[in-house]
Write an enzyme that holds these catalytic residues in place. Structure first.
Site, mmCIF file in Angstrom:
data_model
loop_
_atom_site.group_PDB
_atom_site.id
_atom_site.type_symbol
_atom_site.label_atom_id
_atom_site.label_comp_id
_atom_site.label_asym_id
_atom_site.label_seq_id
_atom_site.Cartn_x
_atom_site.Cartn_y
_atom_site.Cartn_z
ATOM 1 N N LYS A 140 0.850 -1.202 0.000
ATOM 2 C CA LYS A 140 0.000 0.000 0.000
ATOM 3 C C LYS A 140 0.885 1.252 0.000
ATOM 4 O O LYS A 140 2.089 1.170 0.269
ATOM 5 C CB LYS A 140 -0.900 -0.011 1.239
ATOM 6 C CG LYS A 140 -0.150 -0.014 2.564
ATOM 7 C CD LYS A 140 -1.059 -0.283 3.753
ATOM 8 C CE LYS A 140 -0.270 -0.309 5.051
ATOM 9 N NZ LYS A 140 -1.100 -0.727 6.202
ATOM 10 N N ARG A 196 -10.211 -0.319 15.222
ATOM 11 C CA ARG A 196 -10.114 0.599 14.090
ATOM 12 C C ARG A 196 -11.243 0.188 13.153
ATOM 13 O O ARG A 196 -12.360 0.586 13.347
ATOM 14 C CB ARG A 196 -8.730 0.509 13.454
ATOM 15 C CG ARG A 196 -8.393 1.706 12.595
ATOM 16 C CD ARG A 196 -6.941 1.763 12.192
ATOM 17 N NE ARG A 196 -6.480 0.564 11.484
ATOM 18 C CZ ARG A 196 -5.260 0.418 10.986
ATOM 19 N NH1 ARG A 196 -4.372 1.385 11.122
ATOM 20 N NH2 ARG A 196 -4.907 -0.669 10.354
ATOM 21 N N MET A 251 11.523 25.025 1.807
ATOM 22 C CA MET A 251 10.713 24.183 0.932
ATOM 23 C C MET A 251 11.580 23.338 0.001
ATOM 24 O O MET A 251 11.328 22.151 -0.196
ATOM 25 C CB MET A 251 9.748 25.042 0.114
ATOM 26 C CG MET A 251 8.784 24.194 -0.707
ATOM 27 S SD MET A 251 7.719 25.150 -1.791
ATOM 28 C CE MET A 251 6.615 25.919 -0.627
ATOM 29 N N TYR A 277 15.246 31.032 7.321
ATOM 30 C CA TYR A 277 13.982 31.658 7.728
ATOM 31 C C TYR A 277 13.879 31.749 9.236
ATOM 32 O O TYR A 277 14.249 30.827 9.954
ATOM 33 C CB TYR A 277 12.806 30.813 7.230
ATOM 34 C CG TYR A 277 12.541 30.934 5.764
ATOM 35 C CD1 TYR A 277 12.201 32.166 5.194
ATOM 36 C CD2 TYR A 277 12.617 29.818 4.938
ATOM 37 C CE1 TYR A 277 11.951 32.268 3.838
ATOM 38 C CE2 TYR A 277 12.362 29.912 3.582
ATOM 39 C CZ TYR A 277 12.024 31.138 3.036
ATOM 40 O OH TYR A 277 11.778 31.234 1.705
HETATM 41 C C1 LIG Z 1 -0.221 -1.749 6.874
HETATM 42 C C2 LIG Z 1 -0.773 -3.028 7.326
HETATM 43 C C3 LIG Z 1 0.050 -4.160 7.466
HETATM 44 C C4 LIG Z 1 1.565 -4.101 7.331
HETATM 45 O O1 LIG Z 1 2.096 -3.629 8.542
HETATM 46 P P1 LIG Z 1 3.693 -3.506 8.794
HETATM 47 O O2 LIG Z 1 3.800 -3.045 10.188
HETATM 48 O O3 LIG Z 1 4.175 -2.481 7.813
HETATM 49 O O4 LIG Z 1 4.271 -4.841 8.532
HETATM 50 C C5 LIG Z 1 -0.543 -5.366 7.771
HETATM 51 N N1 LIG Z 1 -1.893 -5.450 7.973
HETATM 52 C C6 LIG Z 1 -2.714 -4.378 7.881
HETATM 53 C C7 LIG Z 1 -4.172 -4.539 8.132
HETATM 54 C C8 LIG Z 1 -2.178 -3.126 7.567
HETATM 55 O O5 LIG Z 1 -2.996 -2.062 7.500
#
Ligand SMILES: *Cc1c(COP(=O)(O)O)cnc(C)c1O
Length: 377
Positions: free
Chosen positions: A36, A136, A310, A262
């Site tokens: 992802k 979650r 930046m 800055y």
């Molecule tokens: C992002 C995610 C993972 C991977 O987690 P890592 O800590 O990067 O290995 C696994 N399962 C879910 C549901 C996630 O959202």
């Protein structure tokens, strides 16, 4: 380095070795790859291609568009799971491209049910996520069991995976891990009694290192593939994958003491040697440098001076043996390493793991040239 932008190097051979090493760690399970957020900023296309070549067949994405960017590169037998589930607008792409959404609520499950009926088939099936303590996304265990008690319907809807997610896997001693495992195992036994063909998954990177009990049928590492230590506190078993080097655009020696950048937040005395480096907060550097405040230059640590701008950042090179020669302009400018070597991603994430992840995903916005090493296996 002759270009005026940073160079991000991703070592695909190291990435594949990390995946192999996780397979050795969880030999009874399938080892997926979580890619992802553009493979945590490193580039989902080259990462997916290298891992598919190595034999990985399960990939996790957050969204449908993320999966569509790489689906066509993956072998047909690959499974592409969508952690964020599926919205009505995504539905036709899910069926057309054989994506497997992870459904996290009853309403999502009902929607999936309506669509599979409309399509007359269940595409590449679906997964179900339940909440074992992270609070979650996820079905309540009771809601999951109510679904599992309808095995024929589940078969029709292609339910193939049941998963949950650990909240504290990076703290091995945290009691929440055992509590979540206990609930996961109980739910798993019950669900499996109704749905014997379904696979189960609990562990992310750190979860894999909590022990064999956590592996179930499928593990879902992201961070460890990219070089993060999945066993905080012990030596890192993973190989580093990412290097970020920034070119120096200009070196100057101060002829009088001066305030820097800055807000005039820093001052340096006469004789200080400062380097202007390509890369600023628009390139995600505030995350990297904000946490470590330094980079490596010619084998030595050089501190950031003043606020990060930046597009550029200032470093103090005064303590380098060649500082005066550099300021005189008679030698090539050096390159600074902000990630890699002594400044590996784990250095940032030992202070705050989330920050380590942010550092990597923040690289996506950077105006870097990208270089991929290996992965041809
Ligand atoms: C992002 C995610 C993972 C991977 O987690 P890592 O800590 O990067 O290995 C696994 N399962 C879910 C549901 C996630 O959202």
């Amino acid at each position: 380095m002759k270009a005026a932008t940073g160079l991000l190097t991703v070592n695909l051979d190291a990435l594949v070795e990390n995946w192999e090493s996780l397979r050795r760690r969880a030999p009874q399970a399938n080892v997926a790859a979580v890619i992802k957020a553009d493979a945590y900023g490193l580039g989902a296309v080259p990462v997916a291609r290298a891992l598919a070549r190595a034999g990985c067949r399960q990939f996790f994405f957050a969204t449908v568009p993320e999966a569509l960017a790489v689906r066509h590169l993956l072998p047909d037998s690959s499974e592409c799971f969508i952690l964020g589930g599926v919205a009505p607008d995504d539905m036709s792409a899910v069926f057309e491209h054989r994506l497997t959404p992870i459904l996290s609520s009853q309403s999502e499950f009902e929607r999936w049910s309506e669509w599979t009926e409309a399509y007359g088939h269940c595409g590449a099936g679906c997964g179900l996520k339940f909440d074992s303590g992270m609070t979650r996304m996820g079905l309540e265990p009771d809601e999951l069991l109510a679904i599992a008690r309808q095995p024929e319907r589940c078969e029709r809807l292609g339910v193939k995976l049941v998963m949950s997610h650990l909240a504290c896997a990076d703290e091995a001693a945290h009691p929440q891990n055992a509590a979540q495992l206990e609930m996961f195992s109980r739910v798993r036994t019950q669900v499996a009694s109704y749905l014997p063909g379904v696979k189960f998954s609990l562990a992310n990177s750190c979860g894999i290192y909590l022990g064999d009990d956590y592996h179930a049928d499928l593990v879902r590492p992201g961070a460890a593939l990219y070089g993060f230590n999945p066993a905080p506190g012990a030596a890192n078993p993973m190989r580093p994958v990412v290097t970020l080097r920034l070119p120096v655009l200009q070196v100057r020696c101060l002829h009088h003491s001066a305030s820097i950048g800055y807000g005039a937040e820093a001052t340096r005395p006469t004789g200080a040697v400062l380097a202007v480096v390509a890369g600023g907060y628009a390139d995600g550097l505030h995350r990297i440098l904000g946490a470590q405040g330094a980079a490596e230059c010619a084998g030595q640590e050089v501190p950031v001076v003043g606020r990060i701008s930046m597009d550029t950042t200032l470093f103090d090179l005064t303590d380098l043996p060649d500082a005066q020669t550099l300021a005189g302009g008679s030698m090539d400018y050096p390159v600074l390493t902000v990630l890699g070597g002594a400044f590996d991603v784990n250095r940032v994430s030992t202070r705050n793991r989330a920050l380590g992840y942010e550092v990597l995903t923040g690289l996506r916005s950077g105006r870097y040239r990208r270089e991929y090493i290996g992965g041809e296996g």
